[in-house]
Enzyme design. Structure first.
Site, short mmCIF file in Angstrom:
data_model
loop_
_atom_site.label_atom_id
_atom_site.label_comp_id
_atom_site.label_asym_id
_atom_site.label_seq_id
_atom_site.Cartn_x
_atom_site.Cartn_y
_atom_site.Cartn_z
N HIS A 219 -6.09 0.56 -7.28
CA HIS A 219 -4.82 0.41 -8.02
C HIS A 219 -4.35 -1.03 -7.91
O HIS A 219 -4.84 -1.79 -7.07
CB HIS A 219 -3.75 1.35 -7.44
CG HIS A 219 -3.35 0.97 -6.03
ND1 HIS A 219 -4.10 1.34 -4.92
CD2 HIS A 219 -2.32 0.23 -5.55
CE1 HIS A 219 -3.53 0.85 -3.82
NE2 HIS A 219 -2.45 0.17 -4.18
N ASP A 221 -0.53 -3.12 -7.44
CA ASP A 221 0.84 -2.81 -7.05
C ASP A 221 1.78 -3.22 -8.19
O ASP A 221 1.53 -4.20 -8.88
CB ASP A 221 1.21 -3.55 -5.76
CG ASP A 221 0.37 -3.08 -4.57
OD1 ASP A 221 -0.17 -1.95 -4.63
OD2 ASP A 221 0.24 -3.85 -3.60
N HIS A 276 -7.07 -3.19 -5.83
CA HIS A 276 -7.51 -3.00 -4.43
C HIS A 276 -7.55 -1.52 -4.10
O HIS A 276 -7.00 -0.69 -4.82
CB HIS A 276 -6.60 -3.77 -3.48
CG HIS A 276 -5.13 -3.44 -3.61
ND1 HIS A 276 -4.35 -3.86 -4.66
CD2 HIS A 276 -4.31 -2.70 -2.83
CE1 HIS A 276 -3.12 -3.42 -4.53
NE2 HIS A 276 -3.06 -2.69 -3.42
N ARG A 286 -7.02 4.43 10.81
CA ARG A 286 -6.49 3.17 10.28
C ARG A 286 -5.04 3.36 9.86
O ARG A 286 -4.66 4.41 9.35
CB ARG A 286 -7.35 2.73 9.09
CG ARG A 286 -6.88 1.47 8.46
CD ARG A 286 -7.94 0.85 7.54
NE ARG A 286 -7.42 -0.40 7.04
CZ ARG A 286 -6.69 -0.51 5.95
NH1 ARG A 286 -6.43 0.55 5.20
NH2 ARG A 286 -6.21 -1.69 5.57
C1 LIG Z 1 8.17 0.58 -5.10
C2 LIG Z 1 7.10 1.34 -5.26
C3 LIG Z 1 5.73 0.83 -5.49
C4 LIG Z 1 4.87 2.07 -5.37
C5 LIG Z 1 5.76 3.09 -6.00
C6 LIG Z 1 7.08 2.82 -5.25
O1 LIG Z 1 8.17 3.39 -5.90
C7 LIG Z 1 6.97 3.32 -3.80
C8 LIG Z 1 5.51 3.51 -3.37
C9 LIG Z 1 4.60 2.40 -3.87
C10 LIG Z 1 3.13 2.79 -3.81
C11 LIG Z 1 2.45 2.47 -2.46
C12 LIG Z 1 0.98 2.93 -2.53
C13 LIG Z 1 0.27 2.48 -3.81
C14 LIG Z 1 1.18 2.75 -5.04
C15 LIG Z 1 0.43 2.47 -6.35
C16 LIG Z 1 1.70 4.17 -4.93
O2 LIG Z 1 1.18 5.18 -5.34
O3 LIG Z 1 2.90 4.15 -4.22
C17 LIG Z 1 2.47 1.98 -4.89
C18 LIG Z 1 3.48 2.04 -6.03
C19 LIG Z 1 3.30 0.91 -7.03
O4 LIG Z 1 3.12 -0.26 -6.64
O5 LIG Z 1 3.31 1.22 -8.22
O1 LIG Z 2 -4.01 0.49 3.34
C1 LIG Z 2 -4.29 -0.50 2.67
O2 LIG Z 2 -4.98 -1.41 3.09
C2 LIG Z 2 -3.80 -0.61 1.24
C3 LIG Z 2 -2.42 -0.06 1.05
C4 LIG Z 2 -1.92 -0.30 -0.33
O3 LIG Z 2 -2.63 -0.77 -1.18
C5 LIG Z 2 -0.53 0.02 -0.68
O4 LIG Z 2 0.22 0.59 0.16
O5 LIG Z 2 -0.14 -0.28 -1.83
FE LIG Z 3 -1.50 -1.35 -2.95
#
Ligand SMILES: C=C1C[C@]23C[C@@]1(O)CC[C@H]2[C@@]12CCC[C@@](C)(C(=O)O1)[C@H]2[C@@H]3C(=O)O
Ligand SMILES: O=C(O)CCC(=O)C(=O)O
Ligand SMILES: [Fe+2]
Length: 360
Positions: A219, A221, A276, A286
């Site tokens: 994905h 961010d 990533h 981890r």
């Molecule tokens: C601020 C945010 C980015 C995120 C969605 C969220 O509302 C809270 C969780 C974040 C996260 C962390 C893991 C990877 C990710 C793609 C997910 O599923 O939740 C990211 C979201 C994002 O960056 O879109």
């Molecule tokens: O665990 C990791 O190294 C990646 C975590 C991550 O990509 C995320 O929280 O958006």
């Molecule tokens: Fe991420």
């Protein structure tokens, strides 16, 4: 059979007790190309940048943002004591019994709380991980997790968020500074409410069959930038156009910085938001903590005017962070292209939705 604890919105297996990988968590080999523990992964790795030398750091950061969209930093002024405290807070949370963790479960339409990765719904297989998302104060959820002893967790989170906010502001100046952008060009980023953020704690238990499992699927961010702390266990990989998946080795005290989708938009496509993922280990648990930094709510993010001219028209339409998060929740890896006005620059990772990179 492993026990499944389900509620209305999620099925969360207790991954710590499972001796054999269930079919529900076994990913097809086509989605695991170059995967996990095989040694064929490229040896090149993302640059490590020393923040002590700000002038040199700015040039190196600019170059690295263009070529990788990610880098590690050292000498960032976040104390090892705070990184250790944050790691211990995460370990304490994830080692609670499942029934206790589910008391702080994320609600179906909510953002904060305990649960599977938000992107899980886009995949037919489950990921080998659990997460806890914090937006603002964790107090309410912490009280549910530790009714008599929630202060310590909250204090660590508050200190971590404050320190990360300062570092994120400094990094944004360096990342944009190298494109000739000054604080005047991003006035919304200055001051006490300079940015919005979320904290994502990720836990990847040791896995009986790591080569067939996925910790966190590929994905980008949705942020401006993400600051990631990982414990001393490998698992993070970044995708580099032309190289494929590249490991990001844990370095004691270093933090990983990712360019997010909104910085890609601000830079009018000059900085790719890095694709990533996290893979898992047979014997090691981890843990990672991601500080997800975005603009204040209400601020419309669009390509910065200094980076736009006749030759380089704006590539994206203006979006607020919350609007973009909604788009991401709906369209996932097609979110960027859904706000795109014209074709992406050639060779950038964000053109992945046309590049054939498998995300599921
Ligand atoms: C601020 C945010 C980015 C995120 C969605 C969220 O509302 C809270 C969780 C974040 C996260 C962390 C893991 C990877 C990710 C793609 C997910 O599923 O939740 C990211 C979201 C994002 O960056 O879109
Ligand atoms: O665990 C990791 O190294 C990646 C975590 C991550 O990509 C995320 O929280 O958006
Ligand atoms: Fe991420």
């Amino acid at each position: 059979m492993p026990s499944i604890i389900s509620d209305v919105h999620q099925k969360q297996l207790d991954l710590y007790t499972i001796k054999e990988l269930p079919e529900s968590h076994a990913w097809k080999s086509s989605s695991l190309d170059d995967h996990p523990s095989c040694d064929s992964l490229n040896v090149e790795s993302i640059p490590v940048i020393d923040l002590n030398d700000e002038k040199f750091a700015m040039d190196k950061i600019g170059h690295t943002c263009k070529t990788w969209g990610a880098f590690q930093i050292i000498n960032h002024n976040i104390s090892q004591r705070l990184l250790n405290d944050m790691e211990d807070a995460g370990k304490g949370l994830f080692s609670l019994p499942m029934q206790q963790k589910l008391k702080a479960a994320r609600s179906p339409d909510g953002i904060a709380g305990y649960g599977v990765a938000r992107i899980s719904s886009f995949f037919s297989k489950h990921m080998w991980s659990e997460g806890f998302t914090i937006v603002g104060s964790p107090l309410e959820h912490a009280r549910q997790l530790w009714p008599h002893d929630y202060n310590k967790f909250c204090d660590v989170i508050e200190e971590y968020e404050n320190e990360m906010e300062k570092l994120a502001g400094r990094l944004m100046c360096l990342m944009l500074g190298s494109l000739g952008i000054t604080k005047d060009d991003v006035k919304w980023a200055i001051g006490p409410s300079g940015g919005c953020s979320a904290l994502q704690l990720n836990s990847y238990p040791a896995c009986p069959d790591p080569d067939r499992a996925m910790g966190l699927a590929a994905h980008t961010d949705s942020t401006i930038l993400t600051i990631l702390h990982q414990n001393n266990t490998s698992g993070l990989q970044v995708f580099k156009e032309g190289n494929g998946w590249v490991r990001v080795p844990p370095l004691c005290g270093a933090l990983v910085i990712n360019v997010g989708d909104l910085l890609h938009i601000l830079s009018n496509g000059l900085y790719p938001s890095v694709l990533h993922r996290a893979v898992v280990n047979r014997n090691r648990h981890r843990l990672s903590v991601a500080y997800l930094y975005g603009p204040p709510s209400g601020v419309k993010i669009s390509p910065l005017s200094k980076l736009v001219d006749q030759m380089n028209p704006p590539m994206y339409r203006p979006v607020t962070w919350s609007e973009y998060l909604g788009t991401k929740a709906k369209h996932f890896d097609k979110a960027l292209s859904s706000v795109r006005l014209c074709a992406p620059r050639i060779g950038f990772a964000n053109s992945k939705d046309q590049s054939g990179v498998q995300v599921g």
